[in-house]
Design a protein around this motif. Structure first.
Motif, mmCIF file in Angstrom:
data_model
loop_
_atom_site.group_PDB
_atom_site.id
_atom_site.type_symbol
_atom_site.label_atom_id
_atom_site.label_comp_id
_atom_site.label_asym_id
_atom_site.label_seq_id
_atom_site.Cartn_x
_atom_site.Cartn_y
_atom_site.Cartn_z
ATOM 1 N N LEU B 74 0.822 -1.213 0.000
ATOM 2 C CA LEU B 74 0.000 0.000 0.000
ATOM 3 C C LEU B 74 0.859 1.267 0.000
ATOM 4 O O LEU B 74 0.565 2.214 -0.741
ATOM 5 C CB LEU B 74 -0.947 -0.013 1.209
ATOM 6 C CG LEU B 74 -2.107 -1.009 1.084
ATOM 7 C CD1 LEU B 74 -2.802 -1.226 2.417
ATOM 8 C CD2 LEU B 74 -3.106 -0.537 0.032
ATOM 9 N N PHE B 127 -8.521 6.038 4.630
ATOM 10 C CA PHE B 127 -8.206 6.504 3.283
ATOM 11 C C PHE B 127 -8.262 8.031 3.220
ATOM 12 O O PHE B 127 -7.360 8.697 2.699
ATOM 13 C CB PHE B 127 -9.207 5.895 2.290
ATOM 14 C CG PHE B 127 -8.899 6.207 0.862
ATOM 15 C CD1 PHE B 127 -8.106 5.359 0.112
ATOM 16 C CD2 PHE B 127 -9.405 7.353 0.258
ATOM 17 C CE1 PHE B 127 -7.806 5.640 -1.210
ATOM 18 C CE2 PHE B 127 -9.107 7.647 -1.063
ATOM 19 C CZ PHE B 127 -8.315 6.797 -1.796
ATOM 20 N N GLY B 209 -6.157 -2.562 -4.674
ATOM 21 C CA GLY B 209 -5.406 -1.367 -5.058
ATOM 22 C C GLY B 209 -4.486 -1.642 -6.236
ATOM 23 O O GLY B 209 -4.441 -0.881 -7.209
ATOM 24 N N MET B 257 -3.953 5.561 -0.130
ATOM 25 C CA MET B 257 -3.383 4.207 -0.051
ATOM 26 C C MET B 257 -2.543 4.058 1.212
ATOM 27 O O MET B 257 -2.655 3.071 1.933
ATOM 28 C CB MET B 257 -2.512 3.938 -1.286
ATOM 29 C CG MET B 257 -3.303 3.724 -2.539
ATOM 30 S SD MET B 257 -4.219 2.191 -2.378
ATOM 31 C CE MET B 257 -5.535 2.437 -3.517
#
Lengths: 305, 349
Positions: B74, B127, B209, B257
């Motif tokens: 991430l 987020f 993602g 992310m």
């Protein structure tokens, strides 16, 4: 009372500003040659730990200081090799260097955690140190504090008054043109990073030998990154770096003073002061900055083949 | 037909050569780290054997490597996404912390909600936190006020201090005498774990993602516009593509992310907010993204390798009594050899 406050603020600013000034000069020389080094944090840590360990072994801070400077220079050569000879991305290589410094210094320093040393002693200047007011504010420091401003002047002289300095600035501005003018860009960048590593090691040594008198993992606490911002603040000029280091040292010192006086503001919020100040300055400077930044900063000189 | 087979054949052999070269580089890094260990009086062979046994040698060890991969994938995406238009986001660390901060606020404020409602909410807050934090740098950049490289770097420290402020001050858990940490997350706000291991649902964020990143970049108009901006901003502008809009958008998504990484760590791994939330995960993500030039499969491979190494660090601390931070040396060595490799296999730049 106010006089006392002024003196302790001022001397605090000078003390906290000293490692910042050495670190900023270190970063500045590299950036003038076109190389941005985010690994300065690692170089400082190596300087701090090597200086500390050597001081413990010899029972004397002078060999420690010398060892710290040499270790910083040597360590910075890893970075130099990767970004100059191997033409790797400077930001990523710098961060990798930072991690290497964090790890290596932790490994070297582990047996020495908790040890205290005498460290660098204050230099007494006859008469001046005994002056009632200014004596305390200006003349009771260790040797690195006293040498900080002369070092900045020396760096200014080196960069702006010597042939070598002209080469450095030419390479930082446009390596291809410098090459065409008969300079060897790679050699000049190596030399710049060698001096830069030397100063970075000294910056770290001041933290462990003069300020903390101990070793702790990651004791630089972001001062290396901080110096990257300070270079911008100084618009890549060594003499303006003095003012910048003092101002930021002052912010650190103000925060310590407010804490000591029990001003009811969380210390964590006060800790943000210098970072907020950096950002504010960046924004204020944004117009003037463009003309001051070395033309090829961060770019890779691909050679001429 | 014949041509096609030959073409795939050369692709395959080139890929094999790249794998062999890469293996050689890793071997070099391992050899240098062995020398370092030797210099500090450790037995490197025993150390490597211990690392292997504790990571790849058992299903549990392997799952622990996967656990460490989640935030790294991430935070690598947090860098790779803005990097598509040459934005340099060094602020993954701070975005991770602010994501965790927002997530904690949600978890402690709406703790009575059922899990099916609370988990999405907390994830969204994570987020949002990371995204907004990065968006500040995006605005500074779009306005031409400060380069995002420096502003994201400085804001890392502000973010960590902000988290410290809350866990030492207003959010300090009265139950935990001297430890600076928030109250524990309610069960409904803890990401469930998978396969009876510590691998948690945050893995889903990482996988989704990565997939979205790949699909958007290669299959959509937005991806095309971003690539155009990445290649020539002026030309793209003349074709009606707004650079400013993409700067804000990509910084926001990238920061988001990293915020999700922070949410995953605080919810599934720590269970409460602590200042020791991240051992430099944001910076590591930056490096992963750069050595792989933002390729999705590369990110997975590099994150796996780095996770393996950091998991090894914990083992070395326990069995060989050397500081956990020492493993950063091995990580740095791997990065050095990869960064310094002769260009040609991994493209230029």
């Amino acid at each position: 009372m106010n006089e006392m406050l002024f003196i302790s603020m001022l001397s605090g600013a000078i003390l906290s500003g000293t490692p910042l000034l050495y670190a900023t000069l270190s970063e500045l020389i590299g950036e003038r040659a076109g190389i941005i080094n985010l690994g300065l944090e690692g170089v400082m840590l190596i300087g701090a730990v090597v200086g500390f360990v050597t001081t413990v072994q010899f029972g004397n801070p002078v060999p420690g200081l010398i060892a710290a400077a040499l270790a910083g220079a040597l360590f910075n050569m890893i970075f130099a090799f990767i970004v100059i000879s191997r033409r790797a991305n400077q930001l990523a290589s710098g961060l990798a260097l930072m991690f290497c410094g964090v790890g290596l210094s932790a490994l070297i320093g582990a047996p020495f955690i908790g040890r205290r040393i005498e460290g660098l002693s204050q230099v007494r200047i006859p008469l001046a140190s005994d002056l009632p007011f200014w004596g305390r504010a200006f003349f009771q420091y260790d040797i690195l504090v006293l040498l900080a401003i002369p070092t900045a002047v020396a760096v200014w002289w080196l960069l702006f008054k010597t042939r070598w300095g002209l080469s450095v600035r030419a390479v930082g501005e446009n390596p291809t043109a410098a090459y065409a003018a008969g300079r060897n860009p790679h050699l000049v960048q190596y030399q710049a990073l060698l001096i830069s590593g030397f100063l970075g090691g000294v910056a770290g040594a001041h933290l462990s030998l003069a300020l903390a008198h101990t070793w702790a993992e990651w004791m630089t606490a972001g001062r290396g990154f901080f110096s990257v911002a300070l270079v911008i603040f100084a618009k890549w000029h060594p003499l303006r770096a003095i003012a910048g280091a003092l101002l930021f040292g002052g912010a650190i010192s103000l925060q310590l003073q407010m804490q000591a006086r029990g001003v009811p503001v969380s210390s964590f919020l006060l800790d943000m002061l210098p970072y907020g100040l950096s950002l504010a300055v960046l924004i204020l400077w944004s117009r003037a900055r463009r003309s001051a930044v070395p033309g090829s900063l961060g770019r890779v000189f691909q050679g001429t083949e | 037909m014949d041509n096609v087979t030959r073409a795939t054949g050369t692709v395959r052999s080139r890929r094999a050569a790249a794998v062999i070269r890469f293996g050689g580089l890793i071997g070099l890094a391992l050899a240098v780290f062995a020398l370092v260990l030797l210099a500090f009086g450790q037995n490197p062979l025993r150390a490597y054997a211990d690392i292997f046994r504790a990571t790849l040698g058992s299903p549990y060890g392997f799952s622990e490597v996967l656990v460490k991969m989640i935030p790294l994938v991430l935070t690598a995406l947090a860098v790779a996404i803005p990097a598509k238009i040459w934005l340099i986001n060094v602020g993954g660390e701070g975005q991770l912390f602010i994501g965790a901060l927002f997530a904690t606020w949600g978890a402690l404020h709406f703790g009575s909600l059922p899990a099916w409602l609370l988990l999405p909410l907390v994830s969204l807050l994570g987020f949002l936190g990371g995204g907004l934090w990065a968006l500040l740098s995006g605005i500074l950049r779009a306005k031409g006020w400060a380069s995002e490289t420096i502003s994201t770097l400085l804001m890392n420290y502000v973010a960590i201090l902000l988290v410290s402020f809350f866990v030492f001050g207003p959010w300090k858990d009265p139950e935990s005498a001297n430890y600076p940490q928030s109250a524990p997350f309610p069960d409904a706000a803890v990401l469930p774990s998978l396969f009876e291991s510590r691998v948690h649902l945050g893995a889903l964020f990482a996988i989704v993602g990565l997939l979205l990143f790949y699909v958007v970049m290669s299959r959509t108009r937005w991806g095309l516009e971003m690539r155009a901006l990445g290649i020539n901003q002026e030309a793209a502008r003349r074709n009606g593509i707004s650079a400013d809009r993409y700067i804000l958008l990509l910084m926001f998504i990238g920061g988001g992310m990293a915020g999700l990484a922070g949410m995953g760590e605080v919810s599934a791994i720590h269970g409460q907010l602590r200042p020791s939330l991240s051992p430099g995960l944001g910076y590591t993500g930056f490096l992963i993204s750069w050595i792989t030039m933002g390729s999705p499969s590369g990110i997975v491979a590099a994150a796996f390798l780095i996770s393996l190494i950091t998991a090894g660090g914990d083992i070395l601390q326990m069995t060989h009594r050397i500081p956990a931070a020492a493993i950063h040396i091995l990580m740095a060595l791997v990065l050095f050899v990869v960064l310094a490799r002769r260009s040609g296999t991994g493209g230029k730049k």
